[in-house]
Design a protein around this motif. Structure first.
Motif, PDB file in Angstrom:
ATOM      1  N   THR A   1       0.825  -1.206   0.000  1.00 42.81           N
ATOM      2  CA  THR A   1       0.000   0.000   0.000  1.00 42.81           C
ATOM      3  C   THR A   1       0.860   1.258   0.000  1.00 42.81           C
ATOM      4  O   THR A   1       0.566   2.240  -0.702  1.00 42.81           O
TER       5      THR A   1
ATOM      6  N   LEU B   1      -6.264   6.792   6.778  1.00 42.46           N
ATOM      7  CA  LEU B   1      -7.171   5.651   6.861  1.00 42.46           C
ATOM      8  C   LEU B   1      -7.619   5.416   8.293  1.00 42.46           C
ATOM      9  O   LEU B   1      -8.782   5.080   8.546  1.00 42.46           O
TER      10      LEU B   1
ATOM     11  N   ARG C   1     -11.478   5.710   9.898  1.00 41.90           N
ATOM     12  CA  ARG C   1     -12.107   4.633  10.661  1.00 41.90           C
ATOM     13  C   ARG C   1     -12.638   5.139  11.998  1.00 41.90           C
ATOM     14  O   ARG C   1     -13.751   4.809  12.406  1.00 41.90           O
TER      15      ARG C   1
ATOM     16  N   TYR D   1     -13.688   3.505   1.825  1.00 41.02           N
ATOM     17  CA  TYR D   1     -13.462   2.094   2.160  1.00 41.02           C
ATOM     18  C   TYR D   1     -14.428   1.635   3.243  1.00 41.02           C
ATOM     19  O   TYR D   1     -14.994   0.532   3.165  1.00 41.02           O
ATOM     20  N   GLN D   2     -14.647   2.470   4.262  1.00 45.95           N
ATOM     21  CA  GLN D   2     -15.581   2.109   5.324  1.00 45.95           C
ATOM     22  C   GLN D   2     -17.012   2.026   4.791  1.00 45.95           C
ATOM     23  O   GLN D   2     -17.781   1.147   5.182  1.00 45.95           O
TER      24      GLN D   2
ATOM     25  N   TYR E   1     -18.165   1.338   1.693  1.00 46.82           N
ATOM     26  CA  TYR E   1     -18.492   0.264   0.739  1.00 46.82           C
ATOM     27  C   TYR E   1     -18.165  -1.131   1.260  1.00 46.82           C
ATOM     28  O   TYR E   1     -18.788  -2.108   0.876  1.00 46.82           O
ATOM     29  N   PHE E   2     -17.190  -1.235   2.154  1.00 44.45           N
ATOM     30  CA  PHE E   2     -16.804  -2.556   2.630  1.00 44.45           C
ATOM     31  C   PHE E   2     -17.199  -2.816   4.070  1.00 44.45           C
ATOM     32  O   PHE E   2     -17.291  -3.958   4.499  1.00 44.45           O
TER      33      PHE E   2
END
Length: 479
Positions: free
Chosen positions: A171, A249, A253, A472-473, A475-476
């Motif tokens: 990443t 990230l 979160r 990211y949070q 959709y996943f």
């Protein structure tokens, strides 16, 4: 020289104050006096009771050693075990042994002391303006920026030294390449659209540096080309973007988890969302067609002049950066508690899984959340500290004012230094003349370009990484 002496006095006073207040720590207060609580992992006896594992007495071998040969007792429990963790307040004795605690303590407290030095220096120089003296508060600000960069570099380095961080390592590499490409695209955008000030800074630097080389009797075609300097800026920007990736990230979160607790509290939800969205607003403030044009150039119907002057708009940008950082620090305890609550959420997710897990792995899963509390705190605080102090350097070295938003500031004549530097000097004073000429290379225009781009890019990286984390949070919905 008198003003420089006064600045030295201010610095010495602050060093003395730091020594006197060494037992008091704002960083420790944020962690231990804001109602944070941690989750305690269950001991082996409690796990055996809940899982129905018989509590056998340890068998002994010859010589009195048990079967585990001195190692921790290991047994398996169902993953679906109905377990509710106990909590305990976070105290100073708990955090002192955490990883990166010393770095966290240092950067937060030193940043606070630097802000006090900067405020004192700004007040003093507002009364007694500097002429040829150097503002010593800039040294303090630069140290904060360098320390923040070093800490973020140390945190990112962990992904390249650990054998279990293959995904994080990949990443970081992808983030570096992506941010390098974005930075090179940004640096070719015209100043009429994105006013980071790199092109005017290079023009001023090239002209003055060429004159300086000529005055020193050096034959040269001038400083480095614009292409090389812009590529150097792009590499630096890619490094900053990479260092901001995992902090961004993580912050996303924590923001996502914090919103779960305040869905019904409209005021706190508004503050959290404002806290998350402000980096986007800061990024737009440097996009001329979106903000400066409508606020400082366009005259709306029914009005005789624009909403504000150019100087007032520059001050507005600076103040909004400071307010954004202040809001983030105020909400920091709530965000850290959202991170600590991850221990219970991990168990709630585990209850839906089939199979069994060892008591050691279960206890590590819970204990590791609190163990990395200072790492998470550094990921939260270092990017905003870097943005803040780059902004303060941008304001001071760029010649901006804090008061232009309220009243107009008179333009200062910039020819004073030129006449002073060009005066006739003989003998030993020629060295001083060379030094004065060297200072003329780094003009306000140069500082505006360097720190303007640095400030905008840090805000941009801050916004991009947190936005990716939020996407990211969304959709996943990871846990």
């Amino acid at each position: 020289m008198a003003l420089l002496g006064a600045q030295l006095v201010i610095t010495l006073i602050m060093v003395s104050v730091i020594q006197k207040l060494s037992n008091y720590s704002f960083a420790r207060w944020l962690l231990c006096s804001q109602g944070l609580y941690r989750y305690l992992y269950p001991d082996n006896s409690e796990l055996k009771t809940l899982a129905g594992v018989p509590k056998d007495k340890p068998k002994h071998k010859k010589g009195g050693k048990n079967e585990a040969n001195g190692k921790a007792e290991t047994f398996h429990v169902p993953r679906s075990l109905d377990l509710q963790l106990e909590t305990a307040p976070v105290t100073a004795l708990d955090v002192v042994h955490l990883r990166f605690y010393t770095e966290y303590l240092w950067i937060v407290d030193f940043s606070l002391y630097t802000s006090i030095v900067y405020i004192m220096s700004e007040v003093y120089t507002a009364i007694f303006p500097l002429k040829d003296e150097f503002n010593l508060s800039m040294v303090w600000c630069l140290l904060v920026v360098l320390f923040s960069f070093k800490i973020l570099l140390s945190l990112t380095k962990q992904y390249f030294t650990s054998e279990e961080s293959i995904g994080e390592r990949s990443t970081c590499i992808v983030a570096f390449c992506a941010f390098l490409l974005i930075a090179m695209m940004v640096l070719i955008v015209d100043e009429k659209n994105l006013e980071v000030g790199v092109d005017p800074a290079y023009d001023s630097f090239y002209e003055n540096a060429s004159k300086f080389l000529e005055n020193q009797g050096l034959s040269s075609v001038g400083p480095a080309s614009k292409l090389i300097l812009k590529f150097s800026f792009a590499v630096w920007a890619a490094i900053i973007g990479t260092l901001f990736t995992f902090p961004g990230l993580r912050v996303a979160r924590m923001h996502w988890d914090s919103l779960r607790y305040y869905n019904e509290n409209k005021v706190k939800s508004l503050l959290l969302n404002l806290n998350f969205a402000m980096p986007f607003v800061l990024v737009l403030l440097w996009v001329r067609p979106v903000t400066r044009y409508y606020l400082t150039e366009r005259v709306f119907s029914g009005m005789e002049k624009p909403l504000m002057s150019a100087q007032a708009f520059d001050t507005l940008r600076l103040i909004l950066v400071v307010l954004t950082v202040t809001l983030r620090i105020v909400l920091m305890p709530r965000q850290l508690q959202a991170y600590l609550d991850m221990a219970q959420r991990r168990l709630d997710v585990q209850k839906k899984e089939a199979g069994r897990i060892t008591n050691i792995d279960l206890q590590k899963k819970i204990a590791s959340v609190f163990y990395y509390l200072c790492v998470v705190a550094l990921q939260y605080i270092c990017p905003i500290v870097m943005c803040l102090y780059l902004t303060l350097m941008y304001k001071t070295l760029g010649g901006y004012s804090w008061t232009s938003l309220f009243y107009e500031k008179e333009e200062m004549c910039s020819a004073v230094n030129n006449t002073a530097a060009s005066s006739t000097v003989e003998g030993v004073e020629q060295f001083q003349l060379a030094w004065e000429n060297l200072k003329m290379v780094f003009t306000e225009e140069v500082y505006k370009g360097v720190f303007g781009f640095a400030t905008w890019w840090c805000c941009f990286s801050w916004f991009i990484t947190t936005s990716l984390g939020m996407a990211y949070q969304t959709y996943f919905r990871i846990s």
